[in-house]
Design a protein around this motif. Structure first.
Motif, PDB file in Angstrom:
ATOM      1  N   UNK A  93       4.579  13.317  -5.071  1.00  0.00           N
ATOM      2  CA  UNK A  93       3.393  12.762  -4.747  1.00  0.00           C
ATOM      3  C   UNK A  93       3.378  11.204  -4.143  1.00  0.00           C
ATOM      4  N   UNK A  94       4.387  10.529  -4.439  1.00  0.00           N
ATOM      5  CA  UNK A  94       4.460   9.173  -3.932  1.00  0.00           C
ATOM      6  C   UNK A  94       4.806   9.307  -2.386  1.00  0.00           C
ATOM      7  N   UNK A  95       5.507  10.092  -1.892  1.00  0.00           N
ATOM      8  CA  UNK A  95       5.927  10.435  -0.568  1.00  0.00           C
ATOM      9  C   UNK A  95       4.945  10.929   0.290  1.00  0.00           C
ATOM     10  N   UNK A  96       4.038  11.761  -0.396  1.00  0.00           N
ATOM     11  CA  UNK A  96       2.931  12.485   0.229  1.00  0.00           C
ATOM     12  C   UNK A  96       1.650  11.182   0.453  1.00  0.00           C
ATOM     13  N   UNK A  97       1.554  10.408  -0.539  1.00  0.00           N
ATOM     14  CA  UNK A  97       0.540   9.381  -0.619  1.00  0.00           C
ATOM     15  C   UNK A  97       1.088   8.436   0.519  1.00  0.00           C
ATOM     16  N   UNK A  98       2.212   8.037   0.634  1.00  0.00           N
ATOM     17  CA  UNK A  98       2.722   6.988   1.728  1.00  0.00           C
ATOM     18  C   UNK A  98       2.431   7.698   3.057  1.00  0.00           C
ATOM     19  N   UNK A  99       2.845   8.812   3.205  1.00  0.00           N
ATOM     20  CA  UNK A  99       2.626   9.336   4.583  1.00  0.00           C
ATOM     21  C   UNK A  99       1.114   9.439   4.971  1.00  0.00           C
ATOM     22  N   UNK A 100       0.263   9.911   3.868  1.00  0.00           N
ATOM     23  CA  UNK A 100      -1.141   9.957   4.223  1.00  0.00           C
ATOM     24  C   UNK A 100      -1.689   8.624   4.426  1.00  0.00           C
ATOM     25  N   UNK A 109      -4.574  -2.788  13.349  1.00  0.00           N
ATOM     26  CA  UNK A 109      -4.271  -1.716  12.504  1.00  0.00           C
ATOM     27  C   UNK A 109      -2.688  -0.889  12.376  1.00  0.00           C
ATOM     28  N   UNK A 110      -2.145  -1.183  13.583  1.00  0.00           N
ATOM     29  CA  UNK A 110      -0.680  -0.919  13.785  1.00  0.00           C
ATOM     30  C   UNK A 110       0.092  -1.653  12.534  1.00  0.00           C
ATOM     31  N   UNK A 111      -0.189  -2.764  12.251  1.00  0.00           N
ATOM     32  CA  UNK A 111       0.672  -3.648  11.293  1.00  0.00           C
ATOM     33  C   UNK A 111       0.443  -2.795   9.790  1.00  0.00           C
ATOM     34  N   UNK A 112      -0.727  -2.214   9.694  1.00  0.00           N
ATOM     35  CA  UNK A 112      -0.772  -1.662   8.696  1.00  0.00           C
ATOM     36  C   UNK A 112       0.049  -0.305   8.183  1.00  0.00           C
ATOM     37  N   UNK A 113       0.196   0.123   9.421  1.00  0.00           N
ATOM     38  CA  UNK A 113       0.929   1.572   9.529  1.00  0.00           C
ATOM     39  C   UNK A 113       2.561   1.018   8.661  1.00  0.00           C
ATOM     40  N   UNK A 114       2.876   0.115   9.135  1.00  0.00           N
ATOM     41  CA  UNK A 114       4.288  -0.308   8.478  1.00  0.00           C
ATOM     42  C   UNK A 114       4.246  -0.655   6.925  1.00  0.00           C
ATOM     43  N   UNK A 115       3.184  -1.117   6.587  1.00  0.00           N
ATOM     44  CA  UNK A 115       2.994  -1.322   5.117  1.00  0.00           C
ATOM     45  C   UNK A 115       2.696  -0.139   4.423  1.00  0.00           C
ATOM     46  N   UNK A 116       2.017   0.832   5.106  1.00  0.00           N
ATOM     47  CA  UNK A 116       2.118   1.922   4.538  1.00  0.00           C
ATOM     48  C   UNK A 116       3.286   2.871   4.318  1.00  0.00           C
ATOM     49  N   UNK A 117       4.115   2.651   5.213  1.00  0.00           N
ATOM     50  CA  UNK A 117       5.520   3.470   5.193  1.00  0.00           C
ATOM     51  C   UNK A 117       6.361   2.523   4.436  1.00  0.00           C
ATOM     52  N   UNK A 118       6.227   1.358   4.047  1.00  0.00           N
ATOM     53  CA  UNK A 118       7.102   0.816   3.286  1.00  0.00           C
ATOM     54  C   UNK A 118       6.815   1.042   1.665  1.00  0.00           C
ATOM     55  N   UNK A 119       5.692   1.646   1.550  1.00  0.00           N
ATOM     56  CA  UNK A 119       5.290   1.498   0.074  1.00  0.00           C
ATOM     57  C   UNK A 119       6.212   2.485  -0.762  1.00  0.00           C
ATOM     58  N   UNK A 120       6.632   3.776   0.066  1.00  0.00           N
ATOM     59  CA  UNK A 120       7.504   4.631  -0.930  1.00  0.00           C
ATOM     60  C   UNK A 120       9.003   3.845  -1.294  1.00  0.00           C
ATOM     61  N   UNK A 157       3.348  -4.578  -6.841  1.00  0.00           N
ATOM     62  CA  UNK A 157       3.296  -4.368  -5.251  1.00  0.00           C
ATOM     63  C   UNK A 157       1.649  -4.854  -5.201  1.00  0.00           C
ATOM     64  N   UNK A 158       0.768  -4.524  -5.916  1.00  0.00           N
ATOM     65  CA  UNK A 158      -0.779  -4.817  -5.980  1.00  0.00           C
ATOM     66  C   UNK A 158      -0.969  -6.167  -5.675  1.00  0.00           C
ATOM     67  N   UNK A 159      -0.238  -7.022  -6.831  1.00  0.00           N
ATOM     68  CA  UNK A 159      -0.367  -8.508  -6.826  1.00  0.00           C
ATOM     69  C   UNK A 159       0.130  -9.067  -5.647  1.00  0.00           C
ATOM     70  N   UNK A 160       1.246  -8.756  -4.915  1.00  0.00           N
ATOM     71  CA  UNK A 160       1.735  -9.351  -3.876  1.00  0.00           C
ATOM     72  C   UNK A 160       0.997  -8.887  -2.535  1.00  0.00           C
ATOM     73  N   UNK A 161       0.398  -7.613  -2.632  1.00  0.00           N
ATOM     74  CA  UNK A 161      -0.369  -7.115  -1.600  1.00  0.00           C
ATOM     75  C   UNK A 161      -1.725  -7.699  -1.431  1.00  0.00           C
TER      76      UNK A 161
END
Length: 284
Positions: free
Chosen positions: A130-137, A258-269, A280-284
């Motif tokens: 689920x974590x990987x699926x959400x990160x990719x999403x 928006x491209x910068x947010x792609x990096x952040x999303x991929x880093x989540x996993x 993660x939420x606090x620092x984000x």
């Protein structure tokens, strides 16, 4: 396969939506020449989300996630098509533009919620955690948001601020088509109700949010961020670039952001394996 179709629907829907973020304020500026009018358009089209947001989850659970998303995307495509179709017959005033934009604002939010809700149902059969699926999403979402403004700027320059909405409708149609072919067993939906009443289910959901501090805090944070970010992206920047008659520059800037947010999303996993979600939420 179901997960891939959901993500295909995700990226095409977000491209469509992020094109609207650029095209609607730009069109308002073309019609009125007033940044205040563009701001009013943004404010007015946010009202349906405030009123209908609390019942979306309940409706999606009752109707079913895939069907809800499909219906929402079809209606989104139809309502956005009205802008160029009506323009071909009569001159669109600012008031009429607001009315047409409100139609889209009423029907479009359900698609994103439905796709997000169906991820747990399609992740497992696709062999994803689920974590990987959400990160990719989220990465796909951010990618679509990076592509959309550039596409909008390109077509505004090529075919004009009215006909660009034909392209927007095409992307919504692609999104609906992808969702139509998703086949999965949904863990909830298909008429499932906790209380038997739409109103009571909605109230129960609201009470759950209020009783869950982390969810309430996250919701408050997102709403506050939206109050600062959306007016900048949808009013200030379009007004600036409209004055320069440089739609391409606006598309490039928004796409880069928006491209910068792609990096952040991929880093989540990777980050969630090292840090707690709260950290993660606090620092984000």
């Amino acid at each position: 396969m179901p997960y891939l179709l959901v993500e295909l629907s995700n990226i095409t829907s977000v491209i469509s939506g992020s094109m609207v973020f650029i095209a609607l304020p730009w069109l308002a500026l073309e019609i009125t020449g007033s940044a205040a009018s563009a701001g009013a358009l943004v404010a007015l089209t946010s009202i349906p989300g405030i009123f209908f947001g609390p019942i979306l989850g309940t409706l999606i659970d009752r109707i079913g996630r895939r069907i809800s998303g499909f219906i929402s995307e079809v209606l989104t495509a139809l309502t956005i098509l009205l802008i160029p179709v009506v323009h071909s017959s009569i001159e669109i005033s600012f008031a009429l533009l607001v009315a047409l934009a409100l139609g889209r604002a009423i029907v479009s939010p359900a698609s994103s919620t439905a796709r997000k809700s169906i991820i747990p149902d399609v992740a497992g059969p696709s062999g994803l955690s689920l974590e990987r699926a959400n990160s990719i999403h989220e990465a796909v979402f951010a990618t679509g948001f990076a592509i959309g403004p550039a596409v909008a700027a390109l077509f505004i320059g090529l075919i004009g601020p009215f006909d660009v909405f034909y392209v927007v409708a095409c992307f919504s149609t692609l999104s609906a088509t992808a969702l139509f072919f998703v086949r999965t067993k949904e863990s909830r939906g298909d008429g499932v109700s906790e209380t038997g009443s739409l109103l009571q289910d909605t109230v129960l959901g609201a009470k759950t949010i209020l009783k869950t501090p982390a969810v309430l805090l996250g919701l408050s944070f997102v709403m506050t961020l939206a109050m600062v970010y959306l007016p900048t992206e949808m009013v200030v920047l379009p007004a600036h670039f409209n004055a320069l008659d440089y739609a391409e520059g606006l598309g490039i800037l928004i796409s880069t952001m928006a491209g910068a947010s792609v990096v952040g999303a991929l880093l989540f996993e990777r980050l969630q394996k090292t840090f707690k979600y709260s950290t993660i939420l606090k620092f984000g």
